[in-house]
Scaffold this active site. Structure first.
Site, mmCIF file in Angstrom:
data_model
loop_
_atom_site.group_PDB
_atom_site.id
_atom_site.type_symbol
_atom_site.label_atom_id
_atom_site.label_comp_id
_atom_site.label_asym_id
_atom_site.label_seq_id
_atom_site.Cartn_x
_atom_site.Cartn_y
_atom_site.Cartn_z
ATOM 1 N N THR A 184 0.853 -1.190 0.000
ATOM 2 C CA THR A 184 0.000 0.000 0.000
ATOM 3 C C THR A 184 0.885 1.235 0.000
ATOM 4 O O THR A 184 1.959 1.249 0.605
ATOM 5 C CB THR A 184 -0.850 0.072 1.276
ATOM 6 O OG1 THR A 184 0.017 0.092 2.402
ATOM 7 C CG2 THR A 184 -1.789 -1.106 1.388
ATOM 8 N N GLU A 331 -5.811 -3.385 -1.061
ATOM 9 C CA GLU A 331 -6.174 -4.547 -0.246
ATOM 10 C C GLU A 331 -7.284 -5.379 -0.889
ATOM 11 O O GLU A 331 -7.589 -6.471 -0.429
ATOM 12 C CB GLU A 331 -6.654 -4.076 1.142
ATOM 13 C CG GLU A 331 -5.560 -3.486 2.016
ATOM 14 C CD GLU A 331 -5.370 -1.988 1.811
ATOM 15 O OE1 GLU A 331 -5.751 -1.471 0.744
ATOM 16 O OE2 GLU A 331 -4.831 -1.331 2.727
ATOM 17 N N LYS A 440 -5.102 12.426 -1.257
ATOM 18 C CA LYS A 440 -4.781 11.752 -2.514
ATOM 19 C C LYS A 440 -4.629 12.792 -3.611
ATOM 20 O O LYS A 440 -5.599 13.391 -4.057
ATOM 21 C CB LYS A 440 -5.865 10.754 -2.869
ATOM 22 C CG LYS A 440 -5.334 9.704 -3.810
ATOM 23 C CD LYS A 440 -6.249 8.539 -3.906
ATOM 24 C CE LYS A 440 -5.491 7.300 -4.287
ATOM 25 N NZ LYS A 440 -6.401 6.203 -4.605
ATOM 26 N N TRP A 445 -0.852 8.962 -2.835
ATOM 27 C CA TRP A 445 -1.115 9.307 -1.447
ATOM 28 C C TRP A 445 -0.057 10.225 -0.850
ATOM 29 O O TRP A 445 1.133 10.086 -1.125
ATOM 30 C CB TRP A 445 -1.140 8.048 -0.587
ATOM 31 C CG TRP A 445 -2.332 7.179 -0.803
ATOM 32 C CD1 TRP A 445 -2.324 5.931 -1.345
ATOM 33 C CD2 TRP A 445 -3.685 7.475 -0.489
ATOM 34 N NE1 TRP A 445 -3.593 5.436 -1.386
ATOM 35 C CE2 TRP A 445 -4.460 6.364 -0.863
ATOM 36 C CE3 TRP A 445 -4.335 8.582 0.071
ATOM 37 C CZ2 TRP A 445 -5.843 6.309 -0.696
ATOM 38 C CZ3 TRP A 445 -5.717 8.527 0.231
ATOM 39 C CH2 TRP A 445 -6.452 7.400 -0.154
HETATM 40 P P1 ADP Z 1 -5.207 2.966 -5.819
HETATM 41 O O1 ADP Z 1 -3.857 3.569 -5.773
HETATM 42 O O2 ADP Z 1 -5.389 1.904 -6.814
HETATM 43 O O3 ADP Z 1 -6.295 4.012 -5.828
HETATM 44 P P2 ADP Z 1 -5.076 2.663 -3.055
HETATM 45 O O4 ADP Z 1 -5.200 1.453 -2.243
HETATM 46 O O5 ADP Z 1 -3.812 3.425 -3.026
HETATM 47 O O6 ADP Z 1 -5.389 2.191 -4.454
HETATM 48 O O7 ADP Z 1 -6.249 3.693 -2.738
HETATM 49 C C1 ADP Z 1 -7.527 3.280 -2.389
HETATM 50 C C2 ADP Z 1 -8.325 4.448 -1.882
HETATM 51 O O8 ADP Z 1 -8.538 5.411 -2.913
HETATM 52 C C3 ADP Z 1 -9.706 4.103 -1.391
HETATM 53 O O9 ADP Z 1 -9.694 3.597 -0.088
HETATM 54 C C4 ADP Z 1 -10.411 5.433 -1.516
HETATM 55 O O10 ADP Z 1 -10.110 6.287 -0.419
HETATM 56 C C5 ADP Z 1 -9.799 6.036 -2.754
HETATM 57 N N1 ADP Z 1 -10.612 5.735 -3.945
HETATM 58 C C6 ADP Z 1 -10.403 4.765 -4.852
HETATM 59 N N2 ADP Z 1 -11.330 4.822 -5.835
HETATM 60 C C7 ADP Z 1 -12.163 5.837 -5.531
HETATM 61 C C8 ADP Z 1 -13.331 6.398 -6.148
HETATM 62 N N3 ADP Z 1 -13.813 5.933 -7.293
HETATM 63 N N4 ADP Z 1 -13.919 7.430 -5.529
HETATM 64 C C9 ADP Z 1 -13.441 7.938 -4.375
HETATM 65 N N5 ADP Z 1 -12.342 7.463 -3.755
HETATM 66 C C10 ADP Z 1 -11.707 6.426 -4.323
#
Ligand code: ADP
Length: 534
Positions: A184, A331, A440, A445
């Protein structure tokens, strides 16, 4: 009574088998340094077996971790099959992480061989003393430097592949065997490891092929901009191969006009990428009107953050392109929900449809979901009451890899997502907040807590609180509110943070205030900061 059905294990090699036998003629179109590498799915299988032989010769055995530091290239896609099918574990390393985090995860995963694009070699040179388990590096592109400072041999991918035999009998594996790993990025402290199985990978891929989701189909051409280096490019390299869909890969370091040139050349029908990629492509189109033909596209699947409704409308209005979104996380392999219209919503006018498309959609088949309040009591699906989202599915983790922080993320067999959402009575989820103290920005992040700690560590700062502010380009950007002991310049603060974090972490705005608002229990009141100052 037990059933009499076969216990045929769910394995990644079965997905490759299907592509080779049914869709061997279908194509992968991958951008390279000097054009495109276009090859068939049959060739993908042959290259995968060659790479499995290469890795076997380098001593990789079942269960060994093979790390990748690479872009969305043909070589990276080949490793998606070569490594898990031989029983080893593909550890895709997110190249956007800091040096410190990358060093940590290479050591924590105990990577034995690294597949590395040439632009990542300087990174490994900086980490040379922290590659304890790494026995060999395979450089994926370009000429391998004869002189170097790395403590292990660096091989040329092209040379090794040219010398490797094409035959490799993939073993039958228990479906719960680890297939791949990803750490993560969204966490404070060290990244946490997620280990996917063959079973979870196959089921997640099947989930993406069902109707009501992106519905991966043989007829479509998918351009995968979501990184292969993070969460399996949203599982699409597996779903596309399973269905014999055409795959388009943007290659090393693509910039906005590269995306447009690739669309023009490879004619994808669906682009899969982070929300910011959609916005980047839009700006490039506006800058070069009429220069590139993007008429092949009918859908943008944007995720990682909620795509703004204004963006969705722009794409519909100007190019008749539908923007859809999913919600998920590392996850969860990652996809948990997908936004489509059920029959009950088909009659709605455009405005009402956009409202729905602004939500994160409904859970995929096999995904169970509930919302709980602060006292861990379930809240109703009434479209207004918020709660933390808890999930359960065959492609969601039950534990982090070798991490003492695991327990806090689970409740009675459910995974706590850290996202706060409301749910309508017909199962449409809308994320409204985050329990995790993270920002984000551009799909990546930033830990507000880590920034706050670093700021408070500055001798001229008494208190600091970092919150997320809306931003037209990056969707969110950090803003730091500080209470100072003596005058301090923004440049000084930026330099202080740049020493510790990637540059995109450094806030653009620093606001000096007299006192930070606090909640009744003495925590910084970020809600109040947001409403008062932003
Ligand atoms: P990725 O980098 O693939 O987005 P992460 O595990 O780093 O995966 O991030 C996941 C998080 O991103 C989620 O818990 C949520 O907070 C945010 N997120 C992902 N998709 C969405 C979405 N479509 N709308 C709002 N928040 C989202």
């Amino acid at each position: 009574m037990q059933s009499l059905m076969m216990d045929a294990p769910l394995q990644i090699k079965t997905m490759l088998w299907r592509a080779e036998h049914l869709y061997g003629h279908k194509e992968v179109i991958a951008r390279t340094d000097d054009g495109f590498d276009t090859f068939t799915l049959a060739e993908l299988g042959r290259r995968a077996r060659r790479l499995s032989n290469v890795l076997t010769d380098l001593g990789v055995r079942r269960g060994d971790r093979v790390g990748t530091l690479a872009w969305n290239t043909a070589e990276h896609l080949v490793s998606y099959y070569a490594v898990p099918c031989m029983g080893a574990v593909l550890h895709t390393i997110n190249t956007r992480l800091s040096d410190e985090q990358i060093a940590y995860i290479i050591a924590h995963a105990e990577d034995t061989v690294l597949l590395v694009s040439k632009d990542q070699l300087p990174l490994l040179e900086r980490l040379r003393d922290r590659l304890a388990n790494v026995r060999a590096i395979i450089q994926l592109n370009g000429v391998v430097p004869t002189e170097g400072t790395l403590p292990v041999p660096v091989h040329s991918y092209a040379d090794l592949m040219a010398a490797a035999p094409e035959a490799y009998e993939y073993p039958d594996l228990d479906e719960n065997t680890a297939a791949s790993m990803c750490y993560t990025s969204g966490t404070t402290g060290d990244p946490k490891g997620v280990v996917y199985s063959h079973r979870s990978t196959v089921l997640h891929a099947l989930g993406l092929c069902t109707t009501g989701t992106i519905g991966v189909s043989e007829a479509e051409r998918y351009m995968l901009v979501t990184p292969l280096s993070h969460v399996n490019s949203w599982g699409m390299p597996f779903a596309c191969v399973l269905q014999g869909a055409t795959i388009v890969l943007p290659g090393d370091h693509p910039v906005d006009t590269d995306y447009l040139a690739i669309i023009d050349h490879a004619k994808p029908t669906v682009l899969v990428g982070a929300v910011t990629v959609g916005m980047l492509v839009r700006r490039a189109l506006e800058q070069y009107p009429g220069k590139y033909d993007i008429s092949s596209l009918h859908t943008l699947w944007l995720g990682g953050q909620a795509p703004p409704i204004g963006e969705m409308k722009w794409w519909k209005q100007h190019h008749d392109i539908h923007v859809t979104q999913a919600w998920g996380m590392t996850e969860a392999s990652p996809v948990l929900t997908f936004c489509g219209l059920t029959t009950a919503n088909q009659h709605l006018d455009d405005e009402a449809r956009f409202e729905i498309f602004g939500s994160q959609g409904q859970p995929l088949p096999l995904v169970e979901l509930k919302l709980v309040d602060d006292d861990e009591r379930e809240v109703p699906w009434d479209g207004t009451t918020p709660g933390e989202v808890l999930v359960r599915a065959p492609w969601v983790i039950r534990d982090y890899y070798d991490d003492p922080r695991s327990a806090a993320s689970f409740m009675d067999g459910w995974f706590r997502t850290g996202d706060i959402a409301t749910m309508t009575s017909d199962g449409y989820l809308t994320i409204v907040d985050r329990a995790k103290d993270l920002i984000k920005s551009g799909g990546e992040w930033i830990s507000s807590v880590a920034l706050e700690n670093a700021l408070i560590g500055h001798p001229k700062i008494v208190e600091a609180s970092v919150i997320s502010a809306p931003d037209p380009k990056w969707i969110e950007r950090p803003v730091a509110f500080i209470v100072v002991a003596e005058e301090v310049s923004v440049d000084e603060l930026k330099a202080h943070l740049k020493e510790r974090f990637p540059s995109f972490w450094v806030p653009d705005r620093f606001e000096v205030i007299d006192e930070l608002p606090k909640t009744s229990v003495g925590k910084f009141d970020k809600k109040l900061l947001r409403s008062e100052f932003l």
